[in-house]
Design a protein around this motif. Structure first.
Motif, PDB file in Angstrom:
ATOM      1  N   ASP A  48     -18.124   9.259  -6.399  1.00  0.00           N
ATOM      2  CA  ASP A  48     -17.605   8.585  -4.892  1.00  0.00           C
ATOM      3  C   ASP A  48     -16.605   9.401  -4.401  1.00  0.00           C
ATOM      4  N   ASP A  49     -15.827   8.954  -3.732  1.00  0.00           N
ATOM      5  CA  ASP A  49     -14.744   9.834  -2.847  1.00  0.00           C
ATOM      6  C   ASP A  49     -13.792  10.751  -3.768  1.00  0.00           C
ATOM      7  N   CYS A  98     -12.483   7.935   3.320  1.00  0.00           N
ATOM      8  CA  CYS A  98     -11.363   6.703   3.432  1.00  0.00           C
ATOM      9  C   CYS A  98     -10.196   7.165   2.544  1.00  0.00           C
ATOM     10  N   LYS A 124     -24.145   7.998  -0.977  1.00  0.00           N
ATOM     11  CA  LYS A 124     -23.269   6.889  -0.351  1.00  0.00           C
ATOM     12  C   LYS A 124     -22.768   7.347   0.819  1.00  0.00           C
ATOM     13  N   ASP A 126     -20.043   6.371   3.827  1.00  0.00           N
ATOM     14  CA  ASP A 126     -18.890   5.489   4.226  1.00  0.00           C
ATOM     15  C   ASP A 126     -18.537   5.415   5.827  1.00  0.00           C
ATOM     16  N   TRP A 161     -19.505  -1.883   5.176  1.00  0.00           N
ATOM     17  CA  TRP A 161     -18.985  -3.201   5.118  1.00  0.00           C
ATOM     18  C   TRP A 161     -19.144  -4.400   5.937  1.00  0.00           C
ATOM     19  N   ARG A 179     -24.106  -1.521   2.062  1.00  0.00           N
ATOM     20  CA  ARG A 179     -23.033  -2.427   1.757  1.00  0.00           C
ATOM     21  C   ARG A 179     -22.731  -3.390   2.964  1.00  0.00           C
ATOM     22  N   ASP A 183     -14.531  -4.292   0.193  1.00  0.00           N
ATOM     23  CA  ASP A 183     -14.524  -3.885  -1.220  1.00  0.00           C
ATOM     24  C   ASP A 183     -14.193  -4.678  -2.460  1.00  0.00           C
TER      25      ASP A 183
HETATM   26  C1  GLA Z   1     -14.311   2.645   0.664  1.00  0.00           C
HETATM   27  C2  GLA Z   1     -15.594   2.126   0.251  1.00  0.00           C
HETATM   28  C3  GLA Z   1     -15.450   2.204  -1.492  1.00  0.00           C
HETATM   29  C4  GLA Z   1     -14.975   3.555  -1.795  1.00  0.00           C
HETATM   30  C5  GLA Z   1     -13.758   4.089  -1.222  1.00  0.00           C
HETATM   31  C6  GLA Z   1     -13.718   5.527  -1.386  1.00  0.00           C
HETATM   32  O1  GLA Z   1     -13.213   1.662   0.519  1.00  0.00           O
HETATM   33  O2  GLA Z   1     -15.997   0.757   0.471  1.00  0.00           O
HETATM   34  O3  GLA Z   1     -16.611   1.603  -1.930  1.00  0.00           O
HETATM   35  O4  GLA Z   1     -16.095   4.298  -1.606  1.00  0.00           O
HETATM   36  O5  GLA Z   1     -13.937   3.840   0.351  1.00  0.00           O
HETATM   37  O6  GLA Z   1     -12.318   5.958  -0.432  1.00  0.00           O
END
Ligand code: GLA
Length: 374
Positions: A48-49, A98, A124, A126, A161, A179, A183
């Motif tokens: 992820d990030d 993010c 993924k 975002d 989201w 998504r 979160d």
């Molecule tokens: C957002 C996404 C999370 C994650 C964070 C990473 O909040 O919804 O799932 O990937 O960013 O910073």
């Protein structure tokens, strides 16, 4: 075809947040294979990030953090592939991710090329820091096309989201999962609210493009990046059963190198996974919704049905499922012959209704077949 059934795998965010590195990824890859996760279908390992340097290089390319990934991202990806796993990464449609790292707005085609050159199989994508002058939907169209332009098969996993009713357009954009909520965090309220919010949209998830209810929290017990109060085992069981029943992608978020045996067995429960991975990918039908209690019937491809009950109350409750509401009136002469999915207890043939008593925050699921009244 990608995403014939809901994608399965692991993602670094829930447990590690910013604290990721090559060592953790390699150890997680080992665990996915050695502890049996790959064997039951968890095949994507996704970073992820927070994986990159804070600036692009002189040529404008994304660069893996030199401390976290000292041999470069290709070496990490190669290790993951050698294990027989698929390799996933993360970027964002905005100008920064993010967590504030460089992101793909205006760089979609070059970043997609970069990801493909590292051997990325899953992206993924975002939605943070998206310019107000930009067009959010269009940004997802663009990255989808950029991935296609690489000629590599890359599963596209938008994460915005639930903005702009994504279930109505994500499939047409080329997304394989999307998504639909904010979160998840590691407590009962969080997964319950996500699940309840998705009930009206259950039919917006189907083969090729699944509604992603966020990464799993099973086995976190309050530890890790999104660890809050944590859940008990009954609650993790309910959480996992909901994600399986609703056809969500199953992307584990716990530290699978060290999960409790109860959590590992839950994540590898073959009967629950069979519900999630059923080839027809039918969403369940909501039968009863009253007083924080829910029951559903899901049609399976082998002429079986899943009868599922959830009690979101803090106390023990009887949850109702009257068969006529699910389309099976008493006069039909048919009932459901039921077997408990967790205990394998044979319940026998039930006519008219079946209303089990459930523990607080608990669930019960049954496999059922239609049987004629003797
Ligand atoms: C957002 C996404 C999370 C994650 C964070 C990473 O909040 O919804 O799932 O990937 O960013 O910073």
């Amino acid at each position: 075809m990608l995403a014939k059934t809901p994608p399965m795998g692991w993602n670094s965010w829930n447990t590690f947040g910013v604290e990721i590195n090559d060592k953790i990824i390699r150890e997680t890859a080992d665990a996915m294979v050695d502890l049996g996760y790959l064997d039951v279908g968890y095949n994507y390992l996704v970073i992820d990030d927070c994986w990159s340097e804070m600036q692009r290089d002189a040529q404008g390319r994304l660069v893996a953090d030199r401390n976290k990934f000292p041999e470069g991202m290709k070496a990490t990806a190669d290790y993951v592939h050698e294990k027989g796993l698929k390799f996933g990464m993360y970027s964002c449609a905005g100008v920064r991710t993010c967590a504030g790292y460089p992101s793909s707005y205006g760089h979609e085609f070059e970043d997609a090329r970069q990801f493909a050159s590292w051997g990325v199989d899953f992206l993924k994508y975002d939605f943070c820091n998206f310019p107000s002058s930009g067009n959010g939907k269009n940004a997802y169209y663009t990255m989808s096309l950029a991935l296609k332009a690489t000629n590599r098969e890359i599963l596209f996993s938008p994460c915005q989201w639930g903005t702009d009713t994504p279930g109505r357009w994500m499939k047409s954009v080329g997304a394989h999962m999307y998504r639909s909520t904010g979160d998840i965090v590691d407590n009962f309220e969080s997964f319950k609210n996500i699940a309840v919010s998705q009930i009206p949209d259950l039919c917006e998830s189907s083969q090729g493009c699944f509604n992603d209810m966020d990464m799993l929290i099973v086995g976190m017990y309050g530890k890790g990046h999104v660890g809050l109060e944590g859940c008990n085992d009954e609650e993790y069981k309910t959480h996992f059963a909901l994600w399986c029943l609703f056809g969500s992608p199953l992307i584990m978020g716990g530290d699978i190198r060290h999960l409790s045996e109860t959590s590992r067995l839950l994540l590898q429960n073959k009967e629950l996974l069979a519900i999630n991975q059923d080839e027809e990918c039918r969403p369940p039908q909501l039968v009863c919704d009253q007083m924080n209690q829910y029951s559903f019937v899901k049609h399976m491809s082998n002429n079986e049905f899943i009868l599922a009950y959830f009690n979101f109350n803090d106390k023990e409750s009887e949850v109702q499922l009257t068969f006529t509401i699910a389309g099976l009136p008493y006069y039909s002469g048919f009932g459901f012959e039921m077997v408990d999915i967790f205990t394998h207890e044979e319940i026998g043939i039930k006519y008219d209704y079946y209303n089990p008593v459930l523990p607080p925050h608990g669930c019960k699921l049954y496999r059922a077949r239609l049987k004629r009244y003797e």
